[in-house]
Design a protein around this motif. Structure first.
Motif, PDB file in Angstrom:
ATOM      1  N   TRP A   9       0.957  -1.145  -0.165  1.00 56.80           N
ATOM      2  CA  TRP A   9      -0.047  -0.096  -0.041  1.00 56.80           C
ATOM      3  C   TRP A   9       0.838   1.325   0.001  1.00 56.80           C
ATOM      4  O   TRP A   9       0.741   2.232  -0.614  1.00 56.80           O
ATOM      5  N   LYS A  10       1.897   1.259   0.659  1.00 54.33           N
ATOM      6  CA  LYS A  10       2.787   2.417   0.689  1.00 54.33           C
ATOM      7  C   LYS A  10       3.557   2.410  -0.660  1.00 54.33           C
ATOM      8  O   LYS A  10       3.590   3.580  -1.257  1.00 54.33           O
ATOM      9  N   ASN A  11       3.835   1.231  -1.214  1.00 54.03           N
ATOM     10  CA  ASN A  11       4.682   1.452  -2.613  1.00 54.03           C
ATOM     11  C   ASN A  11       3.589   2.080  -3.515  1.00 54.03           C
ATOM     12  O   ASN A  11       4.037   2.758  -4.674  1.00 54.03           O
ATOM     13  N   ALA A  12       2.161   1.645  -3.484  1.00 51.01           N
ATOM     14  CA  ALA A  12       1.458   2.244  -4.469  1.00 51.01           C
ATOM     15  C   ALA A  12       0.819   3.903  -4.196  1.00 51.01           C
ATOM     16  O   ALA A  12       0.142   4.210  -4.905  1.00 51.01           O
ATOM     17  N   THR A  13       1.754   4.396  -3.272  1.00 51.67           N
ATOM     18  CA  THR A  13       1.680   5.821  -3.311  1.00 51.67           C
ATOM     19  C   THR A  13       1.957   6.556  -4.609  1.00 51.67           C
ATOM     20  O   THR A  13       1.328   7.286  -5.153  1.00 51.67           O
ATOM     21  N   LEU A  14       2.968   5.792  -5.271  1.00 50.59           N
ATOM     22  CA  LEU A  14       3.141   6.094  -6.832  1.00 50.59           C
ATOM     23  C   LEU A  14       3.476   4.784  -7.440  1.00 50.59           C
ATOM     24  O   LEU A  14       4.211   3.813  -6.828  1.00 50.59           O
ATOM     25  N   SER A  15       2.841   4.828  -8.447  1.00 48.55           N
ATOM     26  CA  SER A  15       2.749   3.723  -9.367  1.00 48.55           C
ATOM     27  C   SER A  15       2.893   4.034 -10.890  1.00 48.55           C
ATOM     28  O   SER A  15       2.407   4.883 -11.225  1.00 48.55           O
ATOM     29  N   CYS A  16       3.533   3.143 -11.828  1.00 52.41           N
ATOM     30  CA  CYS A  16       3.611   3.261 -13.282  1.00 52.41           C
ATOM     31  C   CYS A  16       2.618   2.256 -13.774  1.00 52.41           C
ATOM     32  O   CYS A  16       2.164   1.151 -13.461  1.00 52.41           O
ATOM     33  N   ALA A  17       1.731   3.157 -14.593  1.00 51.99           N
ATOM     34  CA  ALA A  17       0.559   2.294 -15.128  1.00 51.99           C
ATOM     35  C   ALA A  17       1.042   1.191 -16.086  1.00 51.99           C
ATOM     36  O   ALA A  17       1.840   1.290 -16.766  1.00 51.99           O
ATOM     37  N   SER A  35      13.645   4.065  -9.681  1.00 54.02           N
ATOM     38  CA  SER A  35      12.976   4.217  -8.137  1.00 54.02           C
ATOM     39  C   SER A  35      12.825   3.015  -7.889  1.00 54.02           C
ATOM     40  O   SER A  35      12.346   2.088  -8.247  1.00 54.02           O
ATOM     41  N   GLY A  36      13.476   2.780  -6.599  1.00 55.27           N
ATOM     42  CA  GLY A  36      13.378   1.807  -5.649  1.00 55.27           C
ATOM     43  C   GLY A  36      12.159   1.250  -4.905  1.00 55.27           C
ATOM     44  O   GLY A  36      11.668   0.247  -4.378  1.00 55.27           O
ATOM     45  N   LEU A 218       5.590  15.044 -10.915  1.00 59.99           N
ATOM     46  CA  LEU A 218       5.491  14.730  -9.472  1.00 59.99           C
ATOM     47  C   LEU A 218       4.718  15.746  -8.519  1.00 59.99           C
ATOM     48  O   LEU A 218       4.329  15.472  -7.705  1.00 59.99           O
ATOM     49  N   GLU A 219       4.891  16.876  -8.971  1.00 63.88           N
ATOM     50  CA  GLU A 219       4.087  18.035  -8.528  1.00 63.88           C
ATOM     51  C   GLU A 219       2.649  17.893  -8.509  1.00 63.88           C
ATOM     52  O   GLU A 219       1.933  18.140  -7.336  1.00 63.88           O
ATOM     53  N   GLN A 220       1.987  17.567  -9.588  1.00 66.32           N
ATOM     54  CA  GLN A 220       0.572  17.118  -9.623  1.00 66.32           C
ATOM     55  C   GLN A 220       0.364  15.810  -8.867  1.00 66.32           C
ATOM     56  O   GLN A 220      -0.713  15.873  -8.281  1.00 66.32           O
ATOM     57  N   ALA A 221       1.075  14.953  -8.790  1.00 66.60           N
ATOM     58  CA  ALA A 221       1.049  13.792  -7.936  1.00 66.60           C
ATOM     59  C   ALA A 221       0.795  14.384  -6.458  1.00 66.60           C
ATOM     60  O   ALA A 221      -0.044  13.637  -5.603  1.00 66.60           O
ATOM     61  N   ARG A 222       1.833  15.169  -6.136  1.00 64.62           N
ATOM     62  CA  ARG A 222       1.655  15.428  -4.885  1.00 64.62           C
ATOM     63  C   ARG A 222       0.337  16.143  -4.383  1.00 64.62           C
ATOM     64  O   ARG A 222      -0.132  16.137  -3.109  1.00 64.62           O
ATOM     65  N   THR A 223      -0.086  16.824  -5.360  1.00 64.19           N
ATOM     66  CA  THR A 223      -1.231  17.728  -5.017  1.00 64.19           C
ATOM     67  C   THR A 223      -2.369  16.870  -4.716  1.00 64.19           C
ATOM     68  O   THR A 223      -3.130  16.992  -3.693  1.00 64.19           O
ATOM     69  N   THR A 243      12.909   9.809 -16.017  1.00 64.68           N
ATOM     70  CA  THR A 243      13.698  10.201 -15.257  1.00 64.68           C
ATOM     71  C   THR A 243      13.025  11.373 -14.464  1.00 64.68           C
ATOM     72  O   THR A 243      13.137  11.592 -13.228  1.00 64.68           O
ATOM     73  N   ASP A 244      12.473  12.395 -15.205  1.00 62.41           N
ATOM     74  CA  ASP A 244      11.363  13.423 -14.499  1.00 62.41           C
ATOM     75  C   ASP A 244      10.625  12.730 -13.367  1.00 62.41           C
ATOM     76  O   ASP A 244      10.358  13.462 -12.371  1.00 62.41           O
ATOM     77  N   ILE A 245       9.857  11.833 -13.739  1.00 62.14           N
ATOM     78  CA  ILE A 245       8.933  11.224 -12.905  1.00 62.14           C
ATOM     79  C   ILE A 245       9.347  10.307 -11.850  1.00 62.14           C
ATOM     80  O   ILE A 245       9.155  10.446 -10.453  1.00 62.14           O
ATOM     81  N   LEU A 246      10.263   9.532 -12.311  1.00 56.84           N
ATOM     82  CA  LEU A 246      10.705   8.447 -11.264  1.00 56.84           C
ATOM     83  C   LEU A 246      12.157   8.634 -10.560  1.00 56.84           C
ATOM     84  O   LEU A 246      12.520   8.402  -9.421  1.00 56.84           O
ATOM     85  N   ALA A 247      13.111   9.382 -10.993  1.00 58.25           N
ATOM     86  CA  ALA A 247      14.456   9.674 -10.323  1.00 58.25           C
ATOM     87  C   ALA A 247      14.291  10.334  -8.911  1.00 58.25           C
ATOM     88  O   ALA A 247      15.188  10.041  -8.058  1.00 58.25           O
ATOM     89  N   GLU A 248      13.446  11.295  -8.971  1.00 59.03           N
ATOM     90  CA  GLU A 248      13.079  11.981  -7.541  1.00 59.03           C
ATOM     91  C   GLU A 248      12.074  11.421  -6.856  1.00 59.03           C
ATOM     92  O   GLU A 248      11.669  11.712  -5.777  1.00 59.03           O
ATOM     93  N   ALA A 249      11.270  10.308  -7.282  1.00 53.99           N
ATOM     94  CA  ALA A 249      10.107   9.795  -6.588  1.00 53.99           C
ATOM     95  C   ALA A 249      10.514   9.436  -5.263  1.00 53.99           C
ATOM     96  O   ALA A 249       9.489   9.559  -4.184  1.00 53.99           O
ATOM     97  N   ASP A 250      11.748   8.482  -5.100  1.00 52.67           N
ATOM     98  CA  ASP A 250      12.002   7.942  -3.767  1.00 52.67           C
ATOM     99  C   ASP A 250      12.297   9.117  -2.720  1.00 52.67           C
ATOM    100  O   ASP A 250      11.728   9.143  -1.738  1.00 52.67           O
ATOM    101  N   SER A 251      12.638  10.357  -3.185  1.00 50.08           N
ATOM    102  CA  SER A 251      12.856  11.515  -2.461  1.00 50.08           C
ATOM    103  C   SER A 251      11.557  12.204  -2.156  1.00 50.08           C
ATOM    104  O   SER A 251      11.303  12.567  -0.962  1.00 50.08           O
ATOM    105  N   LEU A 252      10.970  12.694  -3.164  1.00 45.73           N
ATOM    106  CA  LEU A 252       9.767  13.732  -3.022  1.00 45.73           C
ATOM    107  C   LEU A 252       8.523  13.019  -2.645  1.00 45.73           C
ATOM    108  O   LEU A 252       7.796  13.566  -1.953  1.00 45.73           O
ATOM    109  N   ILE A 253       8.237  11.861  -3.012  1.00 38.72           N
ATOM    110  CA  ILE A 253       7.033  11.074  -2.516  1.00 38.72           C
ATOM    111  C   ILE A 253       7.284  10.063  -1.547  1.00 38.72           C
ATOM    112  O   ILE A 253       6.269  10.166  -0.397  1.00 38.72           O
ATOM    113  N   PHE A 254       8.304   9.371  -1.084  1.00 36.72           N
ATOM    114  CA  PHE A 254       8.365   8.500  -0.295  1.00 36.72           C
ATOM    115  C   PHE A 254       9.369   8.794   0.787  1.00 36.72           C
ATOM    116  O   PHE A 254       9.432   8.269   1.976  1.00 36.72           O
TER     117      PHE A 254
END
Length: 334
Positions: A9-17, A35-36, A218-223, A243-254
């Motif tokens: 459920w935590k991993n599903a905070t951000l997912s790739c379709a 993204s790990g 990721l800004e839209q996702a965060r909203t 890279t735009d979506i996933l490279a910073e995901a672990d930091s900004l989303i998780f």
């Protein structure tokens, strides 16, 4: 099961379709290097292909892809249960039922978005799949199809699948028009109704609800997350600008991990490419997913050209990727 569910459920905070012809195992391996944490999905695999066709190679993946979910297409509860068992036995972390794809081929098989018209059958499918496996069974759906009123059909749909034991759902915030629009048009033309999806979270507080459709950053996702949704699923943007979506995901989303460097990711792909070639594969089967790694960065066009032209030659190997890297400006210059 409960601890594993909480983790995914935590991993599903951000997912790739899941995207047909795109999110194959090579694409997923690349995305995992960026993204790990983000939850990855397979392309849709039809239950008949696995159960009747014996196409078990469609379940192939690298252990490095975890957490990874198998998306199934089908409408027969028992056949889906058998396919789900095959997926669980193969080690997938989640089994997802496709109730959102609008293509003619999917409609002719009576699955995908057309199942929005038959929530009772979907509930039967979910119940049968849950009985067959220990991993979580989830659903990806639309807000409705054709002339349906989403305000009426979506709550009933969610209520029915929740009663069948589905605790996590991803909602593409568009209708699907099964007649008159192509699958591509169905991804763009029907208007997005984000507010409806947010209201569903309020109406179904115990469900983990992810939103999908039109999210490009990721800004839209965060909203959406800050507004109360549990997760965001990103499709085309994650593929074309990984890279735009996933490279910073672990930091900004998780809130964990470092920002991935796409140059290092390319270098880490070398052993993977070498194993694929040793098994009889072709370079372009992998590099076609890497064309957008440097999107928006100086040298991105030259990277794409060098990679797409060089990878199709007989005998092409990882040196093509490394040579193409010379076209890209170092991070310090960006």
């Amino acid at each position: 099961m409960e601890n594993k569910r909480k983790n995914i459920w935590k991993n599903a905070t951000l997912s790739c379709a899941p995207m047909m012809d795109w999110t194959d195992r090579h694409c997923r391996y690349l995305h995992r290097l960026l993204s790990g944490q983000a939850l990855l999905y397979t392309e849709m695999v039809t239950a008949p292909a696995l159960v009747r066709g014996g196409a078990l190679h469609l379940l192939d993946y690298s252990p490095a892809e975890h957490p990874v979910a198998l998306q199934l297409g089908g409408s027969d509860p028992q056949e889906l249960a058998q396919a789900a068992r095959l997926g669980a036995d193969a080690g997938y972390d989640e089994i997802n039922l496709n109730c959102g794809c609008p293509s003619d081929r999917v409609q002719s098989g009576t699955f995908g978005a057309v199942l929005m018209k038959d929530p009772v059958r979907v509930a039967e499918c979910v119940a049968a799949m849950r009985k067959a496996v220990d991993v979580e069974v989830t659903v990806k759906c639309r807000i409705g199809v054709d002339e349906q009123n989403p305000e009426e059909v979506l709550p009933k749909f969610l209520n029915d699948i929740q009663a069948a034991g589905c605790r996590r759902v991803t909602i593409h915030a568009r209708k699907a028009w099964l007649q008159g629009l192509s699958p591509k048009e169905n991804r763009d033309i029907p208007p997005l109704d984000y507010d409806l999806v947010h209201r569903m979270k309020f109406a179904f507080p115990d469900m983990h609800i992810s939103i999908n459709g039109g999210v490009n950053s990721l800004e839209q996702a965060r909203t959406h997350l800050d507004a109360g949704l549990d997760g965001v699923m990103i499709g085309r943007a994650a593929y074309h600008q990984p890279t735009d979506i996933l490279a910073e995901a672990d930091s900004l989303i998780f809130g964990t991990g470092q920002v991935a460097d796409p140059v290092e990711v390319v270098q880490k792909m070398v052993p993977y490419v070498e194993r694929h070639l040793a098994d009889g594969g072709r370079l372009h089967q992998i590099t076609r997913h890497m064309l957008g790694l440097f999107a928006g960065r100086p040298g991105a066009r030259a990277w794409r050209r060098a990679l797409s032209e060089g990878a199709v030659h007989d005998g092409a190997g990882p040196e093509v990727m490394l040579q193409a890297l010379e076209c890209v400006a170092p991070m310090a210059e960006v």
